[in-house]
Write a protein that holds these residues in place. Structure first.
Motif, short mmCIF file in Angstrom:
data_model
loop_
_atom_site.label_atom_id
_atom_site.label_comp_id
_atom_site.label_asym_id
_atom_site.label_seq_id
_atom_site.Cartn_x
_atom_site.Cartn_y
_atom_site.Cartn_z
N UNK A 19 0.82 -1.21 0.00
CA UNK A 19 0.00 0.00 0.00
C UNK A 19 0.86 1.26 0.00
N UNK A 20 1.92 1.26 0.78
CA UNK A 20 2.82 2.41 0.82
C UNK A 20 3.47 2.62 -0.55
N UNK A 21 3.95 1.54 -1.15
CA UNK A 21 4.60 1.65 -2.45
C UNK A 21 3.63 2.13 -3.52
N UNK A 22 2.39 1.66 -3.47
CA UNK A 22 1.39 2.09 -4.45
C UNK A 22 1.14 3.59 -4.35
N UNK A 23 1.04 4.09 -3.12
CA UNK A 23 0.78 5.52 -2.95
C UNK A 23 1.96 6.35 -3.43
N UNK A 24 3.18 5.88 -3.19
CA UNK A 24 4.37 6.60 -3.66
C UNK A 24 4.43 6.62 -5.19
N UNK A 25 4.18 5.48 -5.81
CA UNK A 25 4.17 5.42 -7.28
C UNK A 25 3.08 6.31 -7.85
N UNK A 26 1.94 6.33 -7.19
CA UNK A 26 0.83 7.16 -7.65
C UNK A 26 1.20 8.64 -7.58
N UNK A 27 1.91 9.04 -6.53
CA UNK A 27 2.34 10.43 -6.40
C UNK A 27 3.28 10.82 -7.54
N UNK A 28 4.22 9.94 -7.85
CA UNK A 28 5.16 10.21 -8.94
C UNK A 28 4.41 10.33 -10.26
N UNK A 29 3.47 9.43 -10.49
CA UNK A 29 2.70 9.46 -11.73
C UNK A 29 1.88 10.74 -11.84
N UNK A 30 1.36 11.21 -10.71
CA UNK A 30 0.57 12.44 -10.72
C UNK A 30 1.43 13.63 -11.11
N UNK A 31 2.62 13.73 -10.53
CA UNK A 31 3.52 14.83 -10.87
C UNK A 31 3.92 14.78 -12.35
N UNK A 32 4.20 13.59 -12.86
CA UNK A 32 4.57 13.45 -14.27
C UNK A 32 3.40 13.82 -15.16
N UNK A 33 2.19 13.40 -14.77
CA UNK A 33 1.00 13.71 -15.56
C UNK A 33 0.76 15.21 -15.60
#
Length: 90
Positions: A19-33
């Protein structure tokens, strides 16, 4: 479901880390998007302002073990390449 106590704990710890890793990856994807959205709209100045924060978020993900160094380098170079291509076309 595991029967051994240590195996049960590993299941719980693994789920928590996932769950922690998913939220971190999601944050990175949001910034890139958001960065890519600025490029699509042609806001080069805004994209240049957002780029350092986006790169910083990617680097923080590497230190947390979410991405490897090479994956992060590929992501960062892709962002800079898109920005430079848009600058060159204008």
């Amino acid at each position: 479901m595991p029967n051994i106590k240590s195996a049960k704990k590993r299941v719980l710890v693994s789920a928590k880390k996932t769950n922690i890793n998913k939220s971190e990856k999601s944050e990175v994807k949001t910034y890139i998007k958001n960065f890519n959205l600025l490029l699509e709209n042609g806001n080069i100045e805004e994209a240049e302002k957002v780029l350092p924060t986006t790169v910083s978020v990617i680097d923080k993900a590497v230190t947390k073990g979410i991405f490897t160094k090479n994956t992060a380098a590929n992501k960062k170079s892709g962002l800079v390449k898109k920005l430079n291509a848009l600058k060159a076309s204008k």
